[in-house]
Design a protein around this motif. Structure first.
Motif, PDB file in Angstrom:
ATOM      1  N   ARG A  44       5.012   9.874   5.668  1.00  0.00           N
ATOM      2  CA  ARG A  44       4.758  11.085   6.449  1.00  0.00           C
ATOM      3  C   ARG A  44       5.397  11.007   7.830  1.00  0.00           C
ATOM      4  O   ARG A  44       5.711  12.044   8.428  1.00  0.00           O
ATOM      5  CB  ARG A  44       3.253  11.317   6.576  1.00  0.00           C
ATOM      6  N   ARG A  45       5.597   9.799   8.325  1.00  0.00           N
ATOM      7  CA  ARG A  45       6.244   9.642   9.632  1.00  0.00           C
ATOM      8  C   ARG A  45       7.766   9.691   9.529  1.00  0.00           C
ATOM      9  O   ARG A  45       8.461   9.710  10.560  1.00  0.00           O
ATOM     10  CB  ARG A  45       5.825   8.307  10.266  1.00  0.00           C
ATOM     11  N   ALA A  57      11.307  -0.134   6.980  1.00  0.00           N
ATOM     12  CA  ALA A  57      11.444  -0.796   8.278  1.00  0.00           C
ATOM     13  C   ALA A  57      10.154  -0.635   9.075  1.00  0.00           C
ATOM     14  O   ALA A  57       9.683  -1.578   9.731  1.00  0.00           O
ATOM     15  CB  ALA A  57      12.621  -0.199   9.041  1.00  0.00           C
ATOM     16  N   ASP A  58       9.586   0.558   9.005  1.00  0.00           N
ATOM     17  CA  ASP A  58       8.309   0.835   9.658  1.00  0.00           C
ATOM     18  C   ASP A  58       7.214  -0.076   9.089  1.00  0.00           C
ATOM     19  O   ASP A  58       6.452  -0.714   9.834  1.00  0.00           O
ATOM     20  CB  ASP A  58       7.972   2.310   9.415  1.00  0.00           C
ATOM     21  N   LEU A  59       7.147  -0.174   7.778  1.00  0.00           N
ATOM     22  CA  LEU A  59       6.099  -0.964   7.127  1.00  0.00           C
ATOM     23  C   LEU A  59       6.243  -2.465   7.380  1.00  0.00           C
ATOM     24  O   LEU A  59       5.252  -3.185   7.479  1.00  0.00           O
ATOM     25  CB  LEU A  59       6.125  -0.703   5.622  1.00  0.00           C
ATOM     26  N   LEU A  60       7.472  -2.948   7.470  1.00  0.00           N
ATOM     27  CA  LEU A  60       7.717  -4.382   7.618  1.00  0.00           C
ATOM     28  C   LEU A  60       7.762  -4.841   9.071  1.00  0.00           C
ATOM     29  O   LEU A  60       7.808  -6.044   9.340  1.00  0.00           O
ATOM     30  CB  LEU A  60       9.031  -4.757   6.930  1.00  0.00           C
ATOM     31  N   GLU A  61       7.722  -3.884   9.996  1.00  0.00           N
ATOM     32  CA  GLU A  61       7.946  -4.198  11.413  1.00  0.00           C
ATOM     33  C   GLU A  61       6.984  -5.255  11.939  1.00  0.00           C
ATOM     34  O   GLU A  61       7.388  -6.161  12.679  1.00  0.00           O
ATOM     35  CB  GLU A  61       7.831  -2.922  12.247  1.00  0.00           C
ATOM     36  N   ASN A  62       5.735  -5.169  11.598  1.00  0.00           N
ATOM     37  CA  ASN A  62       4.737  -6.093  12.152  1.00  0.00           C
ATOM     38  C   ASN A  62       4.314  -7.180  11.170  1.00  0.00           C
ATOM     39  O   ASN A  62       3.218  -7.726  11.259  1.00  0.00           O
ATOM     40  CB  ASN A  62       3.511  -5.290  12.604  1.00  0.00           C
ATOM     41  N   THR A  63       5.201  -7.499  10.257  1.00  0.00           N
ATOM     42  CA  THR A  63       4.936  -8.591   9.318  1.00  0.00           C
ATOM     43  C   THR A  63       5.863  -9.759   9.632  1.00  0.00           C
ATOM     44  O   THR A  63       6.797  -9.635  10.425  1.00  0.00           O
ATOM     45  CB  THR A  63       5.170  -8.138   7.860  1.00  0.00           C
ATOM     46  N   PRO A 119       6.428  -8.550   1.477  1.00  0.00           N
ATOM     47  CA  PRO A 119       4.985  -8.727   1.283  1.00  0.00           C
ATOM     48  C   PRO A 119       4.392  -7.544   0.532  1.00  0.00           C
ATOM     49  O   PRO A 119       4.977  -6.452   0.496  1.00  0.00           O
ATOM     50  CB  PRO A 119       4.442  -8.800   2.718  1.00  0.00           C
ATOM     51  N   SER A 120       3.251  -7.744  -0.053  1.00  0.00           N
ATOM     52  CA  SER A 120       2.561  -6.666  -0.748  1.00  0.00           C
ATOM     53  C   SER A 120       2.210  -5.560   0.242  1.00  0.00           C
ATOM     54  O   SER A 120       1.740  -5.818   1.350  1.00  0.00           O
ATOM     55  CB  SER A 120       1.288  -7.204  -1.413  1.00  0.00           C
ATOM     56  N   LEU A 121       2.467  -4.318  -0.160  1.00  0.00           N
ATOM     57  CA  LEU A 121       2.209  -3.169   0.700  1.00  0.00           C
ATOM     58  C   LEU A 121       1.286  -2.206  -0.034  1.00  0.00           C
ATOM     59  O   LEU A 121       1.469  -1.944  -1.218  1.00  0.00           O
ATOM     60  CB  LEU A 121       3.523  -2.451   1.040  1.00  0.00           C
ATOM     61  N   SER A 122       0.322  -1.664   0.678  1.00  0.00           N
ATOM     62  CA  SER A 122      -0.602  -0.741   0.034  1.00  0.00           C
ATOM     63  C   SER A 122       0.034   0.631  -0.109  1.00  0.00           C
ATOM     64  O   SER A 122       0.895   1.034   0.684  1.00  0.00           O
ATOM     65  CB  SER A 122      -1.896  -0.625   0.838  1.00  0.00           C
TER      66      SER A 122
END
Length: 219
Positions: free
Chosen positions: A46-47, A59-65, A34-37
């Motif tokens: 930073r995390r 993995a962090d960014l896609l976790e709740n998609t 998905p598109s990510l900002s």
């Protein structure tokens, strides 16, 4: 008197030919993610400053998609997209070589090992520094003092004998000064205002010509 000059990498010495938001969009589109900002990516980055690759970031960014995109595939696509777009700021390669005639020259860059080392390889800069440290190889990234201690230890200088050049207020200026290094802030066109903790400020386009003079003025 400075004995060493240490640089940040991204937006201090090298920049992508296209903006990072566009590069991120290209990588996610290629892999069906998905598109990510850009803002969300930077927060996840930073995390995850002490990792081998960008896979944990995605993995962090896609976790709740609802996406079933593979974080490793997105990380690879993004790394390759950046590599294709990356170029040095005008004159910095000559600047680095000239500075090494007077000082030890180091690199300290935040990010995963594979991503940042790949940038150095893409730029042909594997031998451009007396020491190069990527925070993915460490226990902590900038602005943690341990990151700055790692590069000064590699260069075998005291923090007070080193000058750090970077564009970010928190990671670079605050991090370096808190660790005992003098900081020169690189001012970006759409970046933050000059920070008073920096001993000097230089426009991004003038890095190659201005930094050697600013460092010499600190002697």
């Amino acid at each position: 008197m400075p004995q060493a000059v240490v640089f940040d990498l991204d937006y201090t010495l090298a920049v992508p030919q296209r903006d990072r938001a566009t590069l991120l969009e290209e990588a996610t589109a290629t892999t069906g993610a998905p598109s990510l900002s850009r803002e969300a990516y930077l927060a996840a980055h930073r995390r995850n400053l002490t990792t081998e690759t960008r896979e944990p970031i995605f993995a962090d960014l896609l976790e709740n998609t609802d996406s079933d995109a593979d974080p490793a595939a997105v990380a690879t696509a993004y790394r390759e997209t950046i590599a294709d777009a990356l170029e040095p700021l005008p004159g910095v390669e000559t600047m680095l070589a000239d500075l090494r005639g007077e000082y030890l020259v180091g690199l300290l860059t935040n990010g995963p090992v594979r991503a940042q080392r790949d940038k150095l390889e893409t730029l042909g800069w594997e031998e451009a520094f007396d020491a190069a440290v990527v925070t993915g190889e460490l226990e902590a990234g900038k602005p943690d003092p341990r990151a700055f201690e790692a590069i000064t230890d590699e260069l075998r200088v005291a923090p007070a004998e080193a000058v750090y050049v970077g564009d970010e207020i928190d990671a670079d200026v605050r991090g370096a000064t808190n660790a005992g290094l003098a900081a020169i802030q690189v001012i970006l066109e759409d970046g933050p205002d000059p920070d008073p903790r920096a001993v000097a400020h230089v426009e991004q386009a003038q890095v190659a010509t201005a930094v050697p003079e600013l460092v010499a003025d600190l002697e």
